[in-house]
Structures are given as structure tokens and as C-alpha cells.
Design an enzyme around this catalytic site. Structure first.
Site, PDB file in Angstrom:
ATOM      1  N   ARG A  54       0.940  -1.270   0.079  1.00 23.71           N
ATOM      2  CA  ARG A  54      -0.105   0.081   0.062  1.00 23.71           C
ATOM      3  C   ARG A  54       0.895   1.284  -0.089  1.00 23.71           C
ATOM      4  O   ARG A  54       0.443   2.204  -0.573  1.00 23.71           O
ATOM      5  CB  ARG A  54      -0.916  -0.056   1.220  1.00 23.71           C
ATOM      6  N   LYS A  94     -18.143 -16.497   4.009  1.00 22.00           N
ATOM      7  CA  LYS A  94     -19.683 -16.283   4.422  1.00 22.00           C
ATOM      8  C   LYS A  94     -20.553 -16.063   3.247  1.00 22.00           C
ATOM      9  O   LYS A  94     -20.218 -14.884   2.811  1.00 22.00           O
ATOM     10  CB  LYS A  94     -19.826 -15.618   5.616  1.00 22.00           C
ATOM     11  N   GLY A 149      -7.822  -7.797  -0.226  1.00 20.74           N
ATOM     12  CA  GLY A 149      -7.986  -8.426   1.148  1.00 20.74           C
ATOM     13  C   GLY A 149      -7.232  -9.920   0.758  1.00 20.74           C
ATOM     14  O   GLY A 149      -6.184 -10.050   0.491  1.00 20.74           O
ATOM     15  N   GLY A 163     -12.509  -4.029   1.666  1.00 18.76           N
ATOM     16  CA  GLY A 163     -13.869  -3.945   1.786  1.00 18.76           C
ATOM     17  C   GLY A 163     -14.086  -2.734   0.589  1.00 18.76           C
ATOM     18  O   GLY A 163     -15.415  -2.796  -0.016  1.00 18.76           O
TER      19      GLY A 163
HETATM   20  N1  LIG Z   1     -14.120 -24.219   2.863  1.00 14.31           N
HETATM   21  C1  LIG Z   1     -13.917 -23.252   4.052  1.00 14.31           C
HETATM   22  N2  LIG Z   1     -14.077 -23.509   5.092  1.00 14.31           N
HETATM   23  C2  LIG Z   1     -13.793 -22.479   5.992  1.00 14.31           C
HETATM   24  N3  LIG Z   1     -13.231 -21.316   5.679  1.00 14.31           N
HETATM   25  C3  LIG Z   1     -12.961 -21.012   4.338  1.00 14.31           C
HETATM   26  C4  LIG Z   1     -13.346 -22.179   3.364  1.00 14.31           C
HETATM   27  N4  LIG Z   1     -12.941 -21.637   2.172  1.00 14.31           N
HETATM   28  C5  LIG Z   1     -12.132 -20.186   2.732  1.00 14.31           C
HETATM   29  N5  LIG Z   1     -12.389 -20.170   4.031  1.00 14.31           N
HETATM   30  C6  LIG Z   1     -11.907 -18.918   4.537  1.00 14.31           C
HETATM   31  O1  LIG Z   1     -12.502 -17.737   4.023  1.00 14.31           O
HETATM   32  C7  LIG Z   1     -11.409 -16.692   4.643  1.00 14.31           C
HETATM   33  C8  LIG Z   1     -11.721 -15.492   3.818  1.00 14.31           C
HETATM   34  O2  LIG Z   1     -12.992 -15.407   3.590  1.00 14.31           O
HETATM   35  P1  LIG Z   1     -13.467 -13.791   3.935  1.00 14.31           P
HETATM   36  O3  LIG Z   1     -15.310 -13.877   3.358  1.00 14.31           O
HETATM   37  O4  LIG Z   1     -13.406 -13.572   5.495  1.00 14.31           O
HETATM   38  O5  LIG Z   1     -12.941 -12.486   3.284  1.00 14.31           O
HETATM   39  P2  LIG Z   1     -12.588 -12.677   1.773  1.00 14.31           P
HETATM   40  O6  LIG Z   1     -13.754 -13.180   0.761  1.00 14.31           O
HETATM   41  O7  LIG Z   1     -11.485 -12.995   1.579  1.00 14.31           O
HETATM   42  O8  LIG Z   1     -12.822 -11.021   1.520  1.00 14.31           O
HETATM   43  P3  LIG Z   1     -11.794  -9.921   1.118  1.00 14.31           P
HETATM   44  O9  LIG Z   1     -11.016 -10.720   0.032  1.00 14.31           O
HETATM   45  O10 LIG Z   1     -12.601  -8.916   0.764  1.00 14.31           O
HETATM   46  O11 LIG Z   1     -10.729  -9.743   2.459  1.00 14.31           O
HETATM   47  C9  LIG Z   1     -10.181 -17.064   4.676  1.00 14.31           C
HETATM   48  O12 LIG Z   1      -9.575 -16.983   5.719  1.00 14.31           O
HETATM   49  C10 LIG Z   1     -10.327 -18.776   4.280  1.00 14.31           C
HETATM   50  O13 LIG Z   1      -9.570 -19.504   4.969  1.00 14.31           O
HETATM   51  O1  LIG Z   2      -7.491  -2.263   5.317  1.00 10.34           O
HETATM   52  C1  LIG Z   2      -8.902  -1.932   4.834  1.00 10.34           C
HETATM   53  O2  LIG Z   2      -9.428  -2.518   4.176  1.00 10.34           O
HETATM   54  C2  LIG Z   2      -8.806  -0.340   4.773  1.00 10.34           C
HETATM   55  O3  LIG Z   2      -7.653   0.238   5.342  1.00 10.34           O
HETATM   56  C3  LIG Z   2      -9.750   0.147   5.740  1.00 10.34           C
HETATM   57  O4  LIG Z   2      -9.794  -0.309   7.096  1.00 10.34           O
HETATM   58  P1  LIG Z   2     -10.811  -0.382   7.983  1.00 10.34           P
HETATM   59  O5  LIG Z   2     -11.823  -1.710   7.706  1.00 10.34           O
HETATM   60  O6  LIG Z   2     -10.423  -0.588   9.395  1.00 10.34           O
HETATM   61  O7  LIG Z   2     -11.800   0.701   8.075  1.00 10.34           O
END
Ligand SMILES: Nc1ncnc2c1ncn2[C@@H]1O[C@H](COP(=O)(O)OP(=O)(O)OP(=O)(O)O)[C@@H](O)[C@H]1O
Ligand SMILES: O=C(O)[C@H](O)COP(=O)(O)O
Length: 394
Positions: free
Chosen positions: A36, A197, A351, A374
Site C-alpha cells: 500500500r 460467508k 483482501g 472492503g
Molecule cells: N471451505 C472453507 N471453510 C472455512 N473457511 C474457508 C473455506 N474456504 C475459505 N475459507 C476462509 O475464508 C476466509 C476469507 O473469507 P472472508 O469472507 O473472510 O473474506 P474474503 O472473501 O477474503 O474477503 P476479502 O478478499 O474482501 O478480504 C479465509 O480466511 C479462508 O481461510
Molecule cells: O484495510 C482496509 O480495508 C482499509 O484500510 C480500511 O480499514 P478499516 O476496515 O479498518 O476501515
């Protein structure tokens, strides 16, 4: 973009309050991932070269309106100094008399990093007084913090109502890539949605079903869809109250002519650990005492094929528990397919998916990795980002 950017203003000799997202991972007082900081360099370098007095503001972590020693921006300012190759001053506060004095003594091209803006309760409340206090430090406001653009805070939104407010280069690039993807996509256009989720991804799946040719569902949220098809999911992650919603998404896909892909086989485990016993089963045969933690080999092959036949792919959320090597293969297969598909424009939605491509050493093979987790998710949901809305129109 219909908002003014750095290109539209002259910053020579001006005090520029530049909001960046230096919310970087830290360990033992050191920055562990400087992505970043690097991403904000084009804007900072431009301001320096144009002779602005560059006042940088950021949050770090969630200190909830109090001073938290480990969340000072000192180490971040040191990393920035090394990356910029020029002196960077650091203030111990984010506004007030001392900061004002420091700014009064700045020369053109000097760079100052203010203290963590979230040390003040007014930041997250978007307090009008705090926004004014920030604005009084500067002549111009530049928002380059795409990662925080979904937050309506004093330094991301409030301040923009007091002084001329424009987007920085990173903000401009992120918005250009994501808006082009969603409004005028090259086709076939594929979205891959994974993660833990369904509840967190409802709006994004709904919005994407109006835009894509292919939708791939993976990760923990697949099991609610598998259950929606009438299969048992054992101990896998399941959101009972979202089963009907999962069904409605499959129906919407059919109605909209979207090709809908979800796992056909999964890797199940008897424990949530790297040393668990594992087996690959079809989605009809998930054993009752086991938990699905990754995509199976047939699924990986199907997903890789869809990716390779796409012109544009946006990806948000891992395909399995990629943090554990035993269950990283699904996520890795998607990352590798994107890396190999050189004709495919790949947008990684920040993320965890960004962390995953980093982990596999494939980050430089992706077309665009968003600095916003986010923020990119909310953008893909079709929501307006307050940090962008507040900027001056062209
Ligand atoms: N089959 C599964 N069972 C449980 N957890 C899982 C499974 N597949 C993926 N995950 C977990 O999901 C998590 C990420 O999902 P989450 O919805 O928290 O964020 P994200 O989709 O990565 O969102 P962002 O990319 O915006 O951060 C990871 O830590 C991963 O280990
Ligand atoms: O890491 C992030 O997604 C941004 O810096 C925003 O942080 P926050 O979720 O604590 O507002």
C-alpha cells in the site's frame, strides 16, 4: 471519471493534505507488507516534483479514538522515506498548534506524515470540527486512499467539504479499472466469488449476476449452495438461513443466462489443521463427520478452463482455507490459471485474494490487484463510495 484529479490542479507551493491508506500489516513494530505504501508513491512523487508541501494522513489499525503506541505511523514513515529516497518528517499528532508550526516551516517538496488519524474519536464519527481542523492545515485535499474510500470519516469525507478536493493517481486508477470492468466489460466476463460467508457476499453476487457471463462460487460459501442442491455438507461451513437465498441466486443465474459454476468435488478433512486426514469426495458424498476445506481436482480443472476462456476475470475471496498449505490447492489453481491466461485481464479484489496471490508468488502476473478489500467489495456491490462522492466534480 467524473471527479477532478491531481491532473486538474496546480499544486506548486501549496499545502496539500493527502489522505493515503497506509493501513499496512505490522509485526514487532515493522511493516511486513509495503504494497500500500508503494501504491501511493506515484501521487506522492508527483506532489514532491510539482513543489507541493506534502502532508500525508492515514489510519493504521483500529485504535478506536485512543492513542495506541503500537499503532503510531513512525515505522510507516520510515519505510516511506526509504522508498522515496528523501527525508520524510513525522508528526506525533494529526492537527493542532505543533503540527501547524511544523507545516509553517515546510519548504516546497517537503513531506510530512501526520500521526494516525484514528487516535482521535472524531475521525470515525466524521466529526465536523475535526474535518475543519484537518482542512485548516492545507490549501488542497487529495484523496488517494482507495482502500478507505468506503468509510465516511473526517479525513476521507468530511475534509472534502472545506477545501478543493481531488482524487490522487491510485484512487483514479482503482476506480477506472473497477468501473470499466463493471460497466463496459470485455467478454466473456467471469466473476469468482469465494471466502467464508454467503452473508458477506450477498450484495456482490446479486449485482454481479446482472453483469457477468460466468459466475464461479468457491470457498466456504459453496457449502450453503451444495446444501441448496439438496446434499449434506457434514461439518462444513453452512448458513442455514441463507439456503433459500443460494437457491434464488442459482435461479437468477438461469434467468439471466449466466453460466453458474460451483464445486463438483471437494477436499474434506477430519480436523481444521495441516495434519488432518483428508479425502476428495463428490459434493453428493460429503461424510457427516468431515468438513469441506478446499476445492477438489475436478472442480479446479473446470474453474481453470472457464478462466482461460475469459477475457476479463474479477476475483474476490479464496477457494479454500489457503492459509493452511494442505487446503491451498483450489485457491492456487485459480491463481495459476489467471497467471497463465495472458489474454485475460485479471482484477483481484484486495483482501484475502490479494494475500493469496502474494503467497503463491504470482502477484506480478495479475493485471490489477486492488489495494482495497472492503472498498473494492462495496464497489462491486454497486454502492457509492463516500470518499469518492465527496470529491469535486469535473
Ligand atoms: N471451505 C472453507 N471453510 C472455512 N473457511 C474457508 C473455506 N474456504 C475459505 N475459507 C476462509 O475464508 C476466509 C476469507 O473469507 P472472508 O469472507 O473472510 O473474506 P474474503 O472473501 O477474503 O474477503 P476479502 O478478499 O474482501 O478480504 C479465509 O480466511 C479462508 O481461510
Ligand atoms: O484495510 C482496509 O480495508 C482499509 O484500510 C480500511 O480499514 P478499516 O476496515 O479498518 O476501515
Amino acid at each position: 471519471m467524473n471527479k477532478k484529479t491531481l491532473r486538474d490542479i496546480d499544486v506548486k507551493g501549496k499545502r496539500v493534505f493527502c489522505r493515503v491508506d497506509f493501513n499496512v500489516p505490522m509485526k514487532d513494530g515493522k511493516v511486513t507488507d509495503e504494497t500500500r505504501i508503494r501504491a501511493a508513491l506515484p501521487t506522492i512523487q508527483h506532489l514532491v516534483e510539482q513543489g507541493a508541501k506534502v502532508i500525508l494522513a492515514s489510519h493504521l489499525g483500529r485504535p478506536k479514538g485512543e492513542v495506541v503506541e503500537e499503532l503510531r505511523l513512525t515505522a510507516v514513515a520510515e519505510r516511506l522515506q526509504a522508498l522515496l529516497g528523501k527525508d520524510v518528517a513525522k508528526a506525533d499528532e494529526a492537527f493542532g498548534e505543533n503540527v501547524q508550526k511544523t507545516i509553517d516551516s515546510m519548504n516546497e517538496g517537503d513531506v510530512l506524515v501526520l500521526e494516525n488519524v484514528r487516535f482521535y474519536p472524531g475521525e470515525e464519527k466524521n466529526d465536523a470540527e475535526l474535518a475543519k481542523a484537518f482542512a485548516e492545515l492545507a490549501d488542497v485535499y487529495v484523496n488517494d486512499a482507495f482502500g478507505a474510500a468506503h468509510r465516511a470519516h473526517a479525513s476521507t469525507e468530511g475534509i472534502a467539504h472545506h477545501i478543493p478536493a481531488v482524487a490522487g493517481f491510485l484512487m483514479e486508477k482503482e476506480l477506472d479499472v473497477l468501473s470499466k470492468a463493471l460497466s463496459n466489460p470485455d467478454r466473456p466476463f467471469t466473476a469468482i466469488v469465494g471466502g467464508a460467508k454467503v452473508k458477506d457476499k450477498i450484495d456482490v453476487i446479486d449485482n454481479l449476476l446482472d453483469k457477468v457471463d460466468n459466475l464461479i462460487i468457491g470457498g466456504g460459501l459453496s457449502y450453503t449452495f451444495i446444501k441448496a442442491l439438496g446434499h449434506e455438507v457434514g461439518k462444513s461451513l453452512l448458513e442455514e438461513d441463507k439456503i433459500d437465498l443460494a437457491k434464488s441466486f442459482m435461479e437468477k443465474a438461469k434467468k439471466n443466462g449466466v453460466n453458474f459454476y460451483m464445486p463438483v468435488d471437494v477436499v474434506v478433512a477430519d480436523d481444521f489443521s495441516n495434519d488432518a486426514n483428508t479425502q476428495t469426495v463428490s459434493i453428493e458424498n460429503i461424510p457427516s463427520d468431515w468438513e469441506g476445506l478446499d476445492a477438489g481436482p475436478k472442480t479446479r480443472e473446470i474453474y481453470a478452463d472457464v478462466i482461460k476462456n475469459s477475457k476479463l476475470v474479477i476475483w474476490n475471496g479464496p477457494m479454500g482455507v489457503f492459509e493452511l498449505d494442505t487446503f491451498a490447492n483450489g485457491t492456487k489453481a485459480v491463481a495459476e490459471a489467471l497467471a497463465e491466461a495472458t489474454d485475460t485481464y485479471s482484477v483481484i479484489g484486495g483482501g484475502d485474494s490479494a494475500a493469496a496471490v502474494e503467497k503463491f508468488g504470482l502477484a506480478d502476473k495479475m493485471s490489477h490487484i486492488s489495494t482495497g478489500g472492503g472498498a473494492s467489495l462495496e464497489f462491486m456491490e454497486g454502492k457509492e463510495l463516500p470518499g469518492v462522492v465527496a470529491l469535486n466534480d469535473k
